[in-house]
Design an enzyme around this catalytic site. Sequence first.
Site, PDB file in Angstrom:
ATOM      1  N   GLY A  93       0.830  -1.204   0.000  1.00 54.52           N
ATOM      2  CA  GLY A  93       0.000   0.000   0.000  1.00 54.52           C
ATOM      3  C   GLY A  93       0.870   1.261   0.000  1.00 54.52           C
ATOM      4  O   GLY A  93       0.627   2.216  -0.751  1.00 54.52           O
ATOM      5  N   HIS A  94       1.914   1.268   0.852  1.00 54.71           N
ATOM      6  CA  HIS A  94       2.818   2.433   0.863  1.00 54.71           C
ATOM      7  C   HIS A  94       3.530   2.570  -0.477  1.00 54.71           C
ATOM      8  O   HIS A  94       3.777   3.679  -0.959  1.00 54.71           O
ATOM      9  CB  HIS A  94       3.880   2.275   1.960  1.00 54.71           C
TER      10      HIS A  94
ATOM     11  N   GLN B  14       0.142  10.904  18.200  1.00 54.02           N
ATOM     12  CA  GLN B  14      -1.141  10.451  17.653  1.00 54.02           C
ATOM     13  C   GLN B  14      -1.620   9.147  18.277  1.00 54.02           C
ATOM     14  O   GLN B  14      -2.626   8.592  17.858  1.00 54.02           O
ATOM     15  CB  GLN B  14      -1.092  10.364  16.129  1.00 54.02           C
TER      16      GLN B  14
ATOM     17  N   GLY C 149      -3.066   7.500   1.767  1.00 49.57           N
ATOM     18  CA  GLY C 149      -3.977   6.412   1.411  1.00 49.57           C
ATOM     19  C   GLY C 149      -5.426   6.780   1.711  1.00 49.57           C
ATOM     20  O   GLY C 149      -5.718   7.401   2.734  1.00 49.57           O
TER      21      GLY C 149
ATOM     22  N   SER D 108      -2.626  -2.877   5.711  1.00 50.62           N
ATOM     23  CA  SER D 108      -2.369  -1.977   6.838  1.00 50.62           C
ATOM     24  C   SER D 108      -1.167  -2.503   7.601  1.00 50.62           C
ATOM     25  O   SER D 108      -0.983  -3.722   7.719  1.00 50.62           O
ATOM     26  CB  SER D 108      -3.589  -1.967   7.767  1.00 50.62           C
TER      27      SER D 108
HETATM   28  O1  PAF Z   1      -0.927   7.465   8.073  1.00 55.08           O
HETATM   29  C1  PAF Z   1       0.106   7.455   8.747  1.00 55.08           C
HETATM   30  O2  PAF Z   1       0.968   6.579   8.610  1.00 55.08           O
HETATM   31  C2  PAF Z   1       0.332   8.538   9.791  1.00 55.08           C
HETATM   32  O3  PAF Z   1      -0.852   8.908  10.413  1.00 55.08           O
HETATM   33  C3  PAF Z   1       1.074   9.768   9.234  1.00 55.08           C
HETATM   34  C4  PAF Z   1       0.256  10.473   8.159  1.00 55.08           C
HETATM   35  C5  PAF Z   1       2.421   9.342   8.668  1.00 55.08           C
HETATM   36  C6  PAF Z   1       1.314  10.791  10.347  1.00 55.08           C
HETATM   37  O4  PAF Z   1       2.090  10.253  11.367  1.00 55.08           O
END
Ligand code: PAF
Length: 285
Positions: free
Chosen positions: A36-37, A61, A147, A185
């Site tokens: 996905g990345h 986060q 994504g 994921s």
């Molecule tokens: O989607 C993610 O992997 C994270 O939330 C991000 C956008 C890199 C921010 O830390």
Amino acid sequence: MHVCRSIAAIRDAVAGFRATGHSVGLVTTMGALHAGHMSLIAAAKRDHGRVVATIFVNPTQFGDPKDLETYPRTEAADLAMLEAAGCDAVLIPRADEIYPEADETIVETRDLAVRMHGALRPGHFRGVATVVTKLFNITRPDAAYFGEKDYQQLQVIRRMAHDLHMGIDIHGVPTLREADGLAMSSRNVRLTPEDRAAAVCLNRALDRAERMAMERASPAQIEAAIRATIADEPRATLTGLDIVSPGSLAFLRHSPDAPLSEPAAIMISARFGEVLLIDQREITP
Ligand code: PAF
């Protein structure tokens, strides 16, 4: 590929790209990279002469310290994947450089951050908006790629970039799925084999919802069918389900009992053991 472990080093690398006339696409990640990345890197490469990635497991986060601690960290494999995908530079910063001592500035979207997944994870989208702003300011890209699976995150970042006049194009990239339909994921590796098999119920519920929308079902009927599909899977606990307007994430304008007659985004989250997974589908009836 330049592997940069400081803000100064990535700024030097980006200045070099700019000096040779290249535009820059950015892909921010928390590592534990998967296909996905790589689809985000491919999208950035298609549009820009140089691609920069970041790998940073952002502490602000995560509400639950255990979730932060157990988040998969696979740096050597990540670097190999980025190199193979043709990424030009990667920033792997130290947390104390991103959040210097006595750091007190935060970035927050008001409404978008506190609803849906934001209500389940207080402070999560403030952490995302703050770190993404920092990473944008550090790398100063022309565009950034996110994504669509993390649908609310994508809307928060779009809104923030627009409202703060960042001048960075924000692109959403469609979700990549495993052969059985499970959205890719970084969290999937933490599922037990039984939960991994069960997690496919998210995509099954979204497929069913989409079929029903095409057959003129109402949002209330679609919601009931999603709940029933997830309830049929004993290993799944539904934690969030919203059917909203795409982009704004506002409530749909029409009655929940009338056939769906406007574009909608369905956002689901569910827990499998200790792992929280999310998935989404945009539907145009
Ligand atoms: O989607 C993610 O992997 C994270 O939330 C991000 C956008 C890199 C921010 O830390």
